[in-house]
Design a protein around this motif. Structure first.
Motif, PDB file in Angstrom:
ATOM      1  N   VAL A  12       0.867  -1.170   0.000  1.00 25.06           N
ATOM      2  CA  VAL A  12       0.000   0.000   0.000  1.00 25.06           C
ATOM      3  C   VAL A  12       0.905   1.222   0.000  1.00 25.06           C
ATOM      4  O   VAL A  12       1.856   1.294   0.789  1.00 25.06           O
ATOM      5  CB  VAL A  12      -0.914   0.024   1.249  1.00 25.06           C
ATOM      6  CG1 VAL A  12      -1.805   1.255   1.242  1.00 25.06           C
ATOM      7  CG2 VAL A  12      -1.739  -1.247   1.335  1.00 25.06           C
ATOM      8  N   GLY A  13       0.628   2.175  -0.884  1.00 25.56           N
ATOM      9  CA  GLY A  13       1.443   3.379  -0.925  1.00 25.56           C
ATOM     10  C   GLY A  13       0.975   4.346  -1.985  1.00 25.56           C
ATOM     11  O   GLY A  13      -0.023   4.123  -2.669  1.00 25.56           O
ATOM     12  N   ARG A  14       1.729   5.432  -2.124  1.00 20.12           N
ATOM     13  CA  ARG A  14       1.384   6.516  -3.041  1.00 20.12           C
ATOM     14  C   ARG A  14       1.782   6.218  -4.489  1.00 20.12           C
ATOM     15  O   ARG A  14       1.170   6.704  -5.431  1.00 20.12           O
ATOM     16  CB  ARG A  14       2.057   7.807  -2.559  1.00 20.12           C
ATOM     17  CG  ARG A  14       1.602   9.047  -3.275  1.00 20.12           C
ATOM     18  CD  ARG A  14       2.316  10.299  -2.771  1.00 20.12           C
ATOM     19  NE  ARG A  14       3.723  10.252  -3.099  1.00 20.12           N
ATOM     20  CZ  ARG A  14       4.714  10.170  -2.213  1.00 20.12           C
ATOM     21  NH1 ARG A  14       4.458  10.151  -0.937  1.00 20.12           N
ATOM     22  NH2 ARG A  14       5.961  10.110  -2.596  1.00 20.12           N
ATOM     23  N   LEU A  15       2.823   5.416  -4.706  1.00 15.85           N
ATOM     24  CA  LEU A  15       3.328   5.173  -6.049  1.00 15.85           C
ATOM     25  C   LEU A  15       2.454   4.188  -6.824  1.00 15.85           C
ATOM     26  O   LEU A  15       1.761   3.356  -6.243  1.00 15.85           O
ATOM     27  CB  LEU A  15       4.770   4.655  -5.990  1.00 15.85           C
ATOM     28  CG  LEU A  15       5.773   5.630  -5.367  1.00 15.85           C
ATOM     29  CD1 LEU A  15       7.150   5.001  -5.306  1.00 15.85           C
ATOM     30  CD2 LEU A  15       5.822   6.945  -6.137  1.00 15.85           C
TER      31      LEU A  15
ATOM     32  N   ILE B 178       0.994   9.858   2.502  1.00 18.98           N
ATOM     33  CA  ILE B 178       1.301   8.433   2.322  1.00 18.98           C
ATOM     34  C   ILE B 178       2.663   8.315   1.653  1.00 18.98           C
ATOM     35  O   ILE B 178       2.946   8.999   0.675  1.00 18.98           O
ATOM     36  CB  ILE B 178       0.235   7.757   1.426  1.00 18.98           C
ATOM     37  CG1 ILE B 178      -1.167   7.930   2.012  1.00 18.98           C
ATOM     38  CG2 ILE B 178       0.564   6.296   1.175  1.00 18.98           C
ATOM     39  CD1 ILE B 178      -1.458   7.105   3.211  1.00 18.98           C
ATOM     40  N   SER B 179       3.516   7.441   2.180  1.00 17.47           N
ATOM     41  CA  SER B 179       4.834   7.218   1.575  1.00 17.47           C
ATOM     42  C   SER B 179       4.682   6.452   0.266  1.00 17.47           C
ATOM     43  O   SER B 179       3.654   5.818   0.027  1.00 17.47           O
ATOM     44  CB  SER B 179       5.729   6.423   2.529  1.00 17.47           C
ATOM     45  OG  SER B 179       6.029   7.196   3.667  1.00 17.47           O
ATOM     46  N   GLY B 180       5.724   6.500  -0.552  1.00 22.89           N
ATOM     47  CA  GLY B 180       5.710   5.796  -1.828  1.00 22.89           C
ATOM     48  C   GLY B 180       5.357   4.331  -1.656  1.00 22.89           C
ATOM     49  O   GLY B 180       4.522   3.782  -2.364  1.00 22.89           O
ATOM     50  N   HIS B 181       6.006   3.667  -0.711  1.00 24.36           N
ATOM     51  CA  HIS B 181       5.691   2.286  -0.321  1.00 24.36           C
ATOM     52  C   HIS B 181       5.496   2.335   1.185  1.00 24.36           C
ATOM     53  O   HIS B 181       6.455   2.273   1.940  1.00 24.36           O
ATOM     54  CB  HIS B 181       6.811   1.324  -0.713  1.00 24.36           C
ATOM     55  CG  HIS B 181       7.002   1.250  -2.184  1.00 24.36           C
ATOM     56  ND1 HIS B 181       8.022   1.907  -2.833  1.00 24.36           N
ATOM     57  CD2 HIS B 181       6.289   0.631  -3.142  1.00 24.36           C
ATOM     58  CE1 HIS B 181       7.929   1.680  -4.122  1.00 24.36           C
ATOM     59  NE2 HIS B 181       6.882   0.915  -4.349  1.00 24.36           N
ATOM     60  N   HIS B 182       4.250   2.501   1.630  1.00 26.32           N
ATOM     61  CA  HIS B 182       3.961   2.805   3.026  1.00 26.32           C
ATOM     62  C   HIS B 182       3.951   1.555   3.914  1.00 26.32           C
ATOM     63  O   HIS B 182       4.598   1.531   4.948  1.00 26.32           O
ATOM     64  CB  HIS B 182       2.613   3.519   3.126  1.00 26.32           C
ATOM     65  CG  HIS B 182       2.445   4.274   4.392  1.00 26.32           C
ATOM     66  ND1 HIS B 182       2.681   5.631   4.479  1.00 26.32           N
ATOM     67  CD2 HIS B 182       2.088   3.870   5.632  1.00 26.32           C
ATOM     68  CE1 HIS B 182       2.462   6.026   5.720  1.00 26.32           C
ATOM     69  NE2 HIS B 182       2.101   4.972   6.441  1.00 26.32           N
TER      70      HIS B 182
END
Length: 172
Positions: free
Chosen positions: A25-28, A40-44
């Motif tokens: 789950v993440g932003r990317l 949200i981090s790229g790879h949260h």
């Protein structure tokens, strides 16, 4: 089937159905469940099912991963509990009606008010319904124009300084 339901306005209604394999789950865009939101981090985090239990593991995110407002590195998430990633809140649902789930699970801890929270941008529901279009993001594409202008300015300034130094040395 166990699923994570997004509660945060602007993302509400987005659902992640959980499977045995690990789901990032993440932003990317390369995440299995993408939440394009600035906090949200790229790879949260990673979420997966094992022996009927839902596991959550933080992937060294910037804003942290929280279960019922307690920051975690890795934890087991129970039905009805809240998972918070940055400013996005999700609730674990196991497919049973809410009344049955409430009777089976202990009441979650009272939610603490956070001292310094402030709403940040989100997306509209119609943006989530269009699968071909990426969900909005708070990040704009960088432009190199300013960097090039600054580099040229520093070069010109450097040439002027060197010229002044040479002039002061050979002036005699």
């Amino acid at each position: 089937m166990a699923k994570l339901v997004v509660l945060t306005e602007g993302f509400a209604g987005a659902v992640l159905e959980l499977k045995a394999e690990r789901t990032t789950v993440g932003r990317l865009e390369d995440n299995a469940f993408r939440l394009a939101e600035a906090s949200i981090s790229g790879h949260h985090c990673e979420v997966w099912l094992d022996s009927g239990q839902v596991h959550v593991k933080d992937l060294n995110s910037t804003n942290g991963t929280f279960v019922n407002n307690q920051q975690i590195k890795e934890a087991i998430l129970k039905p009805g509990e809240t998972l918070r990633l940055g400013q996005i809140e999700l609730r674990l649902e196991n497919g049973t009606p809410p009344a049955a789930a409430a009777a089976a699970a202990p009441a979650p801890a009272a939610k603490k008010q956070q001292a310094h929270t402030m709403p940040i941008g989100g997306v509209k529901l119609d943006e989530l319904e269009n699968p071909g279009k990426p969900v909005g993001t708070a990040f704009a594409k960088k432009s190199d124009k300013l960097n090039k202008m600054m580099l040229i300015g520093f070069l010109v300034l450097g040439v002027i300084i060197i010229g002044l130094i040479l002039y002061s040395i050979f002036r005699v």
